[in-house]
Design a protein around this motif. Structure first.
Motif, PDB file in Angstrom:
ATOM      1  N   ARG A 210       4.275  15.702  -3.605  1.00 25.70           N
ATOM      2  CA  ARG A 210       5.695  15.312  -3.719  1.00 25.70           C
ATOM      3  C   ARG A 210       6.261  14.897  -2.359  1.00 25.70           C
ATOM      4  NH1 ARG A 210       6.227  19.660  -8.057  1.00 25.70           N
ATOM      5  NH2 ARG A 210       6.283  18.394  -9.950  1.00 25.70           N
ATOM      6  N   GLY A 211       5.754  15.511  -1.280  1.00 20.94           N
ATOM      7  CA  GLY A 211       6.176  15.117   0.080  1.00 20.94           C
ATOM      8  C   GLY A 211       5.835  13.659   0.347  1.00 20.94           C
ATOM      9  N   LYS A 212       4.640  13.230  -0.106  1.00 23.18           N
ATOM     10  CA  LYS A 212       4.248  11.818   0.077  1.00 23.18           C
ATOM     11  C   LYS A 212       5.200  10.907  -0.703  1.00 23.18           C
ATOM     12  CE  LYS A 212      -0.653  13.086   0.314  1.00 23.18           C
ATOM     13  NZ  LYS A 212      -1.009  12.838   1.704  1.00 23.18           N
ATOM     14  N   ILE A 213       5.507  11.334  -1.939  1.00 22.51           N
ATOM     15  CA  ILE A 213       6.408  10.518  -2.774  1.00 22.51           C
ATOM     16  C   ILE A 213       7.769  10.400  -2.079  1.00 22.51           C
ATOM     17  CG2 ILE A 213       7.599  10.386  -5.005  1.00 22.51           C
ATOM     18  CD1 ILE A 213       5.264  12.076  -6.196  1.00 22.51           C
TER      19      ILE A 213
ATOM     20  N   ARG B 168       0.843  -1.218   0.000  1.00 20.20           N
ATOM     21  CA  ARG B 168       0.000   0.000   0.000  1.00 20.20           C
ATOM     22  C   ARG B 168       0.865   1.250   0.000  1.00 20.20           C
ATOM     23  NH1 ARG B 168      -2.538  -3.349  -1.341  1.00 20.20           N
ATOM     24  NH2 ARG B 168      -4.604  -4.047  -0.719  1.00 20.20           N
ATOM     25  N   LEU B 169       2.050   1.165   0.626  1.00 20.42           N
ATOM     26  CA  LEU B 169       2.968   2.315   0.589  1.00 20.42           C
ATOM     27  C   LEU B 169       3.398   2.574  -0.863  1.00 20.42           C
ATOM     28  CD1 LEU B 169       4.617   4.453   2.091  1.00 20.42           C
ATOM     29  CD2 LEU B 169       6.398   2.733   2.468  1.00 20.42           C
ATOM     30  N   ALA B 170       3.735   1.518  -1.575  1.00 18.98           N
ATOM     31  CA  ALA B 170       4.107   1.684  -2.998  1.00 18.98           C
ATOM     32  C   ALA B 170       2.923   2.246  -3.785  1.00 18.98           C
ATOM     33  CB  ALA B 170       4.553   0.347  -3.577  1.00 18.98           C
ATOM     34  N   ASP B 171       1.707   1.752  -3.497  1.00 17.43           N
ATOM     35  CA  ASP B 171       0.504   2.277  -4.170  1.00 17.43           C
ATOM     36  C   ASP B 171       0.328   3.765  -3.874  1.00 17.43           C
ATOM     37  OD1 ASP B 171      -0.105  -0.202  -5.157  1.00 17.43           O
ATOM     38  OD2 ASP B 171      -1.925  -0.488  -3.961  1.00 17.43           O
ATOM     39  N   GLY B 172       0.591   4.151  -2.607  1.00 17.55           N
ATOM     40  CA  GLY B 172       0.418   5.551  -2.211  1.00 17.55           C
ATOM     41  C   GLY B 172       1.406   6.465  -2.934  1.00 17.55           C
ATOM     42  N   ILE B 173       2.620   5.966  -3.156  1.00 17.20           N
ATOM     43  CA  ILE B 173       3.608   6.737  -3.936  1.00 17.20           C
ATOM     44  C   ILE B 173       3.056   6.946  -5.350  1.00 17.20           C
ATOM     45  CG2 ILE B 173       5.920   6.656  -4.963  1.00 17.20           C
ATOM     46  CD1 ILE B 173       6.784   5.036  -2.427  1.00 17.20           C
ATOM     47  N   MET B 174       2.449   5.890  -5.882  1.00 16.76           N
ATOM     48  CA  MET B 174       1.887   5.976  -7.235  1.00 16.76           C
ATOM     49  C   MET B 174       0.667   6.891  -7.264  1.00 16.76           C
ATOM     50  SD  MET B 174       2.704   2.583  -9.199  1.00 16.76           S
ATOM     51  CE  MET B 174       1.505   1.515  -8.552  1.00 16.76           C
TER      52      MET B 174
ATOM     53  N   ASP C  51      10.326   7.487 -13.314  1.00 18.05           N
ATOM     54  CA  ASP C  51      11.329   7.613 -14.376  1.00 18.05           C
ATOM     55  C   ASP C  51      10.705   8.216 -15.630  1.00 18.05           C
ATOM     56  OD1 ASP C  51      13.808   6.852 -13.459  1.00 18.05           O
ATOM     57  OD2 ASP C  51      13.524   4.725 -13.904  1.00 18.05           O
ATOM     58  N   TRP C  52       9.467   7.823 -15.890  1.00 19.40           N
ATOM     59  CA  TRP C  52       8.801   8.279 -17.122  1.00 19.40           C
ATOM     60  C   TRP C  52       8.292   9.715 -16.973  1.00 19.40           C
ATOM     61  CZ3 TRP C  52       3.083   7.156 -18.512  1.00 19.40           C
ATOM     62  CH2 TRP C  52       2.800   7.683 -19.778  1.00 19.40           C
ATOM     63  N   ARG C  53       7.565   9.983 -15.905  1.00 15.33           N
ATOM     64  CA  ARG C  53       6.894  11.287 -15.763  1.00 15.33           C
ATOM     65  C   ARG C  53       7.721  12.333 -15.005  1.00 15.33           C
ATOM     66  NH1 ARG C  53       3.061  12.214 -19.480  1.00 15.33           N
ATOM     67  NH2 ARG C  53       1.359  10.711 -19.398  1.00 15.33           N
ATOM     68  N   LYS C  54       8.764  11.878 -14.319  1.00 13.40           N
ATOM     69  CA  LYS C  54       9.710  12.771 -13.640  1.00 13.40           C
ATOM     70  C   LYS C  54       9.054  13.754 -12.655  1.00 13.40           C
ATOM     71  CE  LYS C  54      13.264  12.228 -17.099  1.00 13.40           C
ATOM     72  NZ  LYS C  54      12.875  10.848 -17.234  1.00 13.40           N
ATOM     73  N   GLN C  55       8.135  13.223 -11.841  1.00 15.79           N
ATOM     74  CA  GLN C  55       7.502  14.059 -10.808  1.00 15.79           C
ATOM     75  C   GLN C  55       8.533  14.561  -9.820  1.00 15.79           C
ATOM     76  OE1 GLN C  55       6.515  11.021 -11.797  1.00 15.79           O
ATOM     77  NE2 GLN C  55       4.305  10.945 -12.037  1.00 15.79           N
ATOM     78  N   ILE C  56       9.553  13.734  -9.530  1.00  6.73           N
ATOM     79  CA  ILE C  56      10.725  14.162  -8.768  1.00  6.73           C
ATOM     80  C   ILE C  56      11.937  13.458  -9.387  1.00  6.73           C
ATOM     81  CG2 ILE C  56       9.464  14.439  -6.551  1.00  6.73           C
ATOM     82  CD1 ILE C  56      11.051  11.884  -5.640  1.00  6.73           C
ATOM     83  N   ASP C  57      13.136  14.013  -9.097  1.00  2.00           N
ATOM     84  CA  ASP C  57      14.358  13.359  -9.589  1.00  2.00           C
ATOM     85  C   ASP C  57      14.803  12.348  -8.526  1.00  2.00           C
ATOM     86  OD1 ASP C  57      16.797  12.600 -10.567  1.00  2.00           O
ATOM     87  OD2 ASP C  57      17.800  14.495 -10.116  1.00  2.00           O
ATOM     88  N   TRP C  58      14.169  11.169  -8.508  1.00  4.41           N
ATOM     89  CA  TRP C  58      14.412  10.207  -7.429  1.00  4.41           C
ATOM     90  C   TRP C  58      15.801   9.570  -7.523  1.00  4.41           C
ATOM     91  CZ3 TRP C  58      15.248   4.893  -7.986  1.00  4.41           C
ATOM     92  CH2 TRP C  58      15.041   4.369  -9.260  1.00  4.41           C
TER      93      TRP C  58
END
Ligand code: GSH
Length: 205
Positions: free
Chosen positions: A134-137, A101-107, A169-176
């Motif tokens: 972005r804070g959640k991500i 669910r944490l991974a889902d929440g990032i998405m 990686d695709w949408r670049k919401q942040i530079d992870w």
């Protein structure tokens, strides 16, 4: 005779990719037809199949439907007769579900960052809202960075995390990649371990 299914999803949907990786990893490719869906089209049958109008949505042979992605994966592992992707009981099951669910929440937060510009193209975008997402991500990724899952294991956690990172990686919401080196290493190792990750990559993403 074994039952066949239809999966409503586009090739680029990160939640749809979760299910497509699970299908591949469970050896169910020949029993599932993927049919694209358009959540923005009010005439698309997706809205009858899932009142929320979200993909992925699995349609069974009798027309009944199963959503969302986590439930579909659990159903499909049942169809495959295994508990390889999610343990059936015990404390480990709930640890895995929480991580998934944490991974889902990032998405979810990553999708909301994209929707802010897609659904409000002409308006000034809310920096506060974007930063909130972005804070959640970032916090979600920091938690995985501190304790990455086993990259040599395909399960609901590694599937979800790989799809979240692939979407970033695709949408670049942040530079992870510059901030989370353990996750960079993790994704490389996971994609070497699980060929379905590359096989489910949409063209141009
Ligand atoms: N919790 C859902 C999330 C699904 C989701 O957000 N799907 C996106 C595409 S990746 C969607 O259909 N968005 C359209 C909308 O929200 O109307 C799941 O795990 O399946």
């Amino acid at each position: 005779m074994s039952e066949n299914f239809v999966l409503r999803s586009t090739p680029t949907s990160p939640f749809g990719r979760k299910v497509r990786i699970a299908i591949d990893a469970l050896g169910l490719n020949n029993r599932i037809t993927v049919t694209p869906a358009d959540p923005l089209d009010e005439n698309d049958t997706l809205r009858q199949q899932n009142p929320l109008g979200k993909m992925p949505c699995l349609v069974t042979q009798d027309g009944s439907t199963i959503y969302d992605s986590g439930i579909i994966i659990e159903f499909l592992q049942d169809v495959a007769g295994t508990d390889r992707l999610l343990w059936l009981r015990g404390p480990e099951r709930y640890r895995m579900l929480t991580q998934a669910r944490l991974a889902d929440g990032i998405m979810d937060a990553s999708i909301l960052v994209v929707y802010e510009t897609r659904f409000r193209p002409d308006l000034p975008h809310s920096p506060r809202w974007l930063e909130h997402q972005r804070g959640k991500i970032r916090r979600g990724l920091a938690a995985f960075e501190a304790a990455p899952p086993n990259p040599a294991k395909t399960d609901v956690v590694s599937i979800g995390l790989s799809c979240a990172l692939g979407y970033l990686d695709w949408r670049k919401q942040i530079d992870w990649r510059s901030t989370y080196p353990a996750l960079v290493d993790w994704l490389k190792k996971f994609s070497e371990h699980e060929p379905a990750f590359e096989r489910t990559r949409a063209k141009d993403t």
